[in-house]
Design a protein around this motif. Structure first.
Motif, PDB file in Angstrom:
ATOM      1  N   UNK A  83     -20.916  12.011 -35.787  1.00 35.78           N
ATOM      2  CA  UNK A  83     -21.284  13.369 -35.426  1.00 35.78           C
ATOM      3  C   UNK A  83     -22.708  13.246 -34.876  1.00 35.78           C
TER       4      UNK A  83
ATOM      5  N   UNK B 120     -26.199  14.732 -33.244  1.00 35.20           N
ATOM      6  CA  UNK B 120     -26.960  15.980 -33.284  1.00 35.20           C
ATOM      7  C   UNK B 120     -28.436  15.670 -33.413  1.00 35.20           C
TER       8      UNK B 120
ATOM      9  N   UNK C 222     -31.266  18.024 -35.195  1.00 37.74           N
ATOM     10  CA  UNK C 222     -31.354  18.048 -36.654  1.00 37.74           C
ATOM     11  C   UNK C 222     -32.503  17.178 -37.141  1.00 37.74           C
TER      12      UNK C 222
ATOM     13  N   UNK D 154     -35.799  18.853 -37.346  1.00 40.40           N
ATOM     14  CA  UNK D 154     -35.909  19.778 -38.465  1.00 40.40           C
ATOM     15  C   UNK D 154     -36.205  19.021 -39.751  1.00 40.40           C
ATOM     16  N   UNK D 155     -35.487  17.939 -39.954  1.00 39.13           N
ATOM     17  CA  UNK D 155     -35.679  17.152 -41.171  1.00 39.13           C
ATOM     18  C   UNK D 155     -37.089  16.569 -41.230  1.00 39.13           C
TER      19      UNK D 155
ATOM     20  N   UNK E  95     -39.582  19.187 -42.155  1.00 40.54           N
ATOM     21  CA  UNK E  95     -39.419  19.468 -43.574  1.00 40.54           C
ATOM     22  C   UNK E  95     -40.102  18.392 -44.426  1.00 40.54           C
TER      23      UNK E  95
ATOM     24  N   UNK F  56     -40.191   9.804 -44.063  1.00 44.59           N
ATOM     25  CA  UNK F  56     -38.762   9.556 -43.911  1.00 44.59           C
ATOM     26  C   UNK F  56     -38.493   8.261 -43.142  1.00 44.59           C
TER      27      UNK F  56
ATOM     28  N   UNK G  73     -35.016   7.120 -43.111  1.00 49.68           N
ATOM     29  CA  UNK G  73     -33.646   7.293 -42.651  1.00 49.68           C
ATOM     30  C   UNK G  73     -33.083   8.547 -43.284  1.00 49.68           C
ATOM     31  N   UNK G  74     -32.432   9.362 -42.488  1.00 53.79           N
ATOM     32  CA  UNK G  74     -31.830  10.555 -43.074  1.00 53.79           C
ATOM     33  C   UNK G  74     -30.328  10.462 -42.964  1.00 53.79           C
ATOM     34  N   UNK G  75     -29.690  10.807 -44.034  1.00 54.61           N
ATOM     35  CA  UNK G  75     -28.247  10.681 -44.084  1.00 54.61           C
ATOM     36  C   UNK G  75     -27.632  12.045 -44.346  1.00 54.61           C
ATOM     37  N   UNK G  76     -26.863  12.513 -43.383  1.00 53.00           N
ATOM     38  CA  UNK G  76     -26.180  13.790 -43.553  1.00 53.00           C
ATOM     39  C   UNK G  76     -24.685  13.552 -43.541  1.00 53.00           C
ATOM     40  N   UNK G  77     -24.028  13.977 -44.603  1.00 53.95           N
ATOM     41  CA  UNK G  77     -22.574  13.843 -44.674  1.00 53.95           C
ATOM     42  C   UNK G  77     -21.973  15.205 -44.957  1.00 53.95           C
TER      43      UNK G  77
ATOM     44  N   UNK H  43     -33.642  24.179 -49.006  1.00 48.79           N
ATOM     45  CA  UNK H  43     -33.764  24.516 -47.596  1.00 48.79           C
ATOM     46  C   UNK H  43     -32.504  25.236 -47.139  1.00 48.79           C
TER      47      UNK H  43
ATOM     48  N   UNK I  81     -24.058  17.142 -47.654  1.00 44.64           N
ATOM     49  CA  UNK I  81     -24.971  16.316 -48.434  1.00 44.64           C
ATOM     50  C   UNK I  81     -26.019  15.713 -47.521  1.00 44.64           C
ATOM     51  N   UNK I  82     -27.265  16.090 -47.745  1.00 43.52           N
ATOM     52  CA  UNK I  82     -28.356  15.529 -46.952  1.00 43.52           C
ATOM     53  C   UNK I  82     -29.262  14.729 -47.872  1.00 43.52           C
ATOM     54  N   UNK I  83     -29.438  13.470 -47.544  1.00 45.60           N
ATOM     55  CA  UNK I  83     -30.339  12.622 -48.331  1.00 45.60           C
ATOM     56  C   UNK I  83     -31.374  12.007 -47.399  1.00 45.60           C
ATOM     57  N   UNK I  84     -32.646  12.265 -47.680  1.00 47.41           N
ATOM     58  CA  UNK I  84     -33.719  11.641 -46.908  1.00 47.41           C
ATOM     59  C   UNK I  84     -34.224  10.437 -47.689  1.00 47.41           C
ATOM     60  N   UNK I  85     -34.049   9.244 -47.094  1.00 47.99           N
ATOM     61  CA  UNK I  85     -34.579   8.029 -47.708  1.00 47.99           C
ATOM     62  C   UNK I  85     -35.953   7.765 -47.120  1.00 47.99           C
ATOM     63  N   UNK I  86     -36.883   7.337 -47.958  1.00 48.23           N
ATOM     64  CA  UNK I  86     -38.219   7.059 -47.452  1.00 48.23           C
ATOM     65  C   UNK I  86     -39.203   6.772 -48.560  1.00 48.23           C
TER      66      UNK I  86
END
Lengths: 141, 141
Positions: free
Chosen positions: A100, A102, A105, A108-109, A112, A120, A122-126, B102, B124-129
């Motif tokens: 997916x 995008x 996004x 925005x992350x 935030x 950050x 790596x951001x993981x959105x599922x 958020x 599910x959003x996970x920000x790794x960092x």
DNA sequence: TCCTAAACGATAACTATTTTTATATAATAA
DNA sequence: TTATTATATAAAAATAGTTATCGTTTAGGA
């Protein structure tokens, strides 16, 4: 497409048939397979391949940034040759995992995270839910 | 605060000291512990508690929607008594897992999913960092 | 209080993954 | 090309997290 062998060599890995097979398999699929699935897919054409080698190879690739590991509430990890962080949808009925894209996004992350003083990597959105196919099956059934 | 016992009863669960202990422990912490951590925390005051019971209890709670399971690239799952889907930050250095609220993100995700004909159940959003503390340690060291 | 289904604790079993070890092979230099 | 040598391999054993089994205990209703 650049030679897989060359990519591996550039990363400082010795080039072996097993590594080429695993990497090419990941490049050619979009179904985000796990180690077991990769092994089963390669076994017929690579009869000497072992599951331990698949695990070790995936671990090498992950460390070198050739593949991405993905955890979607299953016992085992899935793998993706698309390394760039990107969101996924996971169908809770049929288990299908899809990419997916995008880009907005990410912004925005990042904004935030900045507010939180969190750097950050790596951001993981599922998104878990029902895919179009399974929705259709419901409507019919 | 409503009695834990009453909550369990409403969910159709038998009320046992073990279940009360696990649920209260999860309510009182924000560190998203895993089964092992919960067990170790409860052992001193509940000497008969066993790890198997913690696992079984968490599984019940998960199915009844009393807790949420969280996978953050670790060997084991973490648990959260806050059931509502919400983003998390995970520090890749110290392992700290924090909540992140958020609401406007949800709208964006929903709009996105609609375009894809994907019915979202949970995002599910996970920000790794690197968390603020670990960044500070880097700067000092 | 007594009964019965459900929950408990201890431990064995299981699954995904990692490590070990002996052998085989790729890359390098002669 | 061939010999060398470090690295990769396959198979098996080990490990970690989790789940299943089973005999015992307990919660909750009669």
């Amino acid at each position: 497409m650049r030679e897989t062998a060359q990519i591996l060599r550039e990363k400082g890995l010795k080039v072996t048939p097993q590594r080429i097979a695993v990497y090419n398999m990941l490049l050619s699929t979009s179904e985000h397979p796990n180690a077991e699935t990769i092994y089963k897919a390669l076994e017929p054409t690579n009869p000497t391949m072992s599951l331990a080698t698949v695990y070790k190879t995936l671990d090498f690739f992950k460390q070198l940034g050739l593949v991405q590991e993905l955890n979607v509430r299953e016992g085992s990890s899935r793998y993706d040759a698309v390394v760039k962080c990107h969101p996924h949808t996971v169908c809770t009925e049929c288990g299908q995992v899809r990419d997916l894209y995008m880009d907005d996004l990410t912004d925005i992350h990042k904004k935030l995270a900045k507010e939180l003083d969190f750097e950050v990597e790596c951001e993981q959105l599922i998104l878990y839910g029902i895919c179009a196919d399974c929705q259709r099956k419901h409507a019919e059934g």
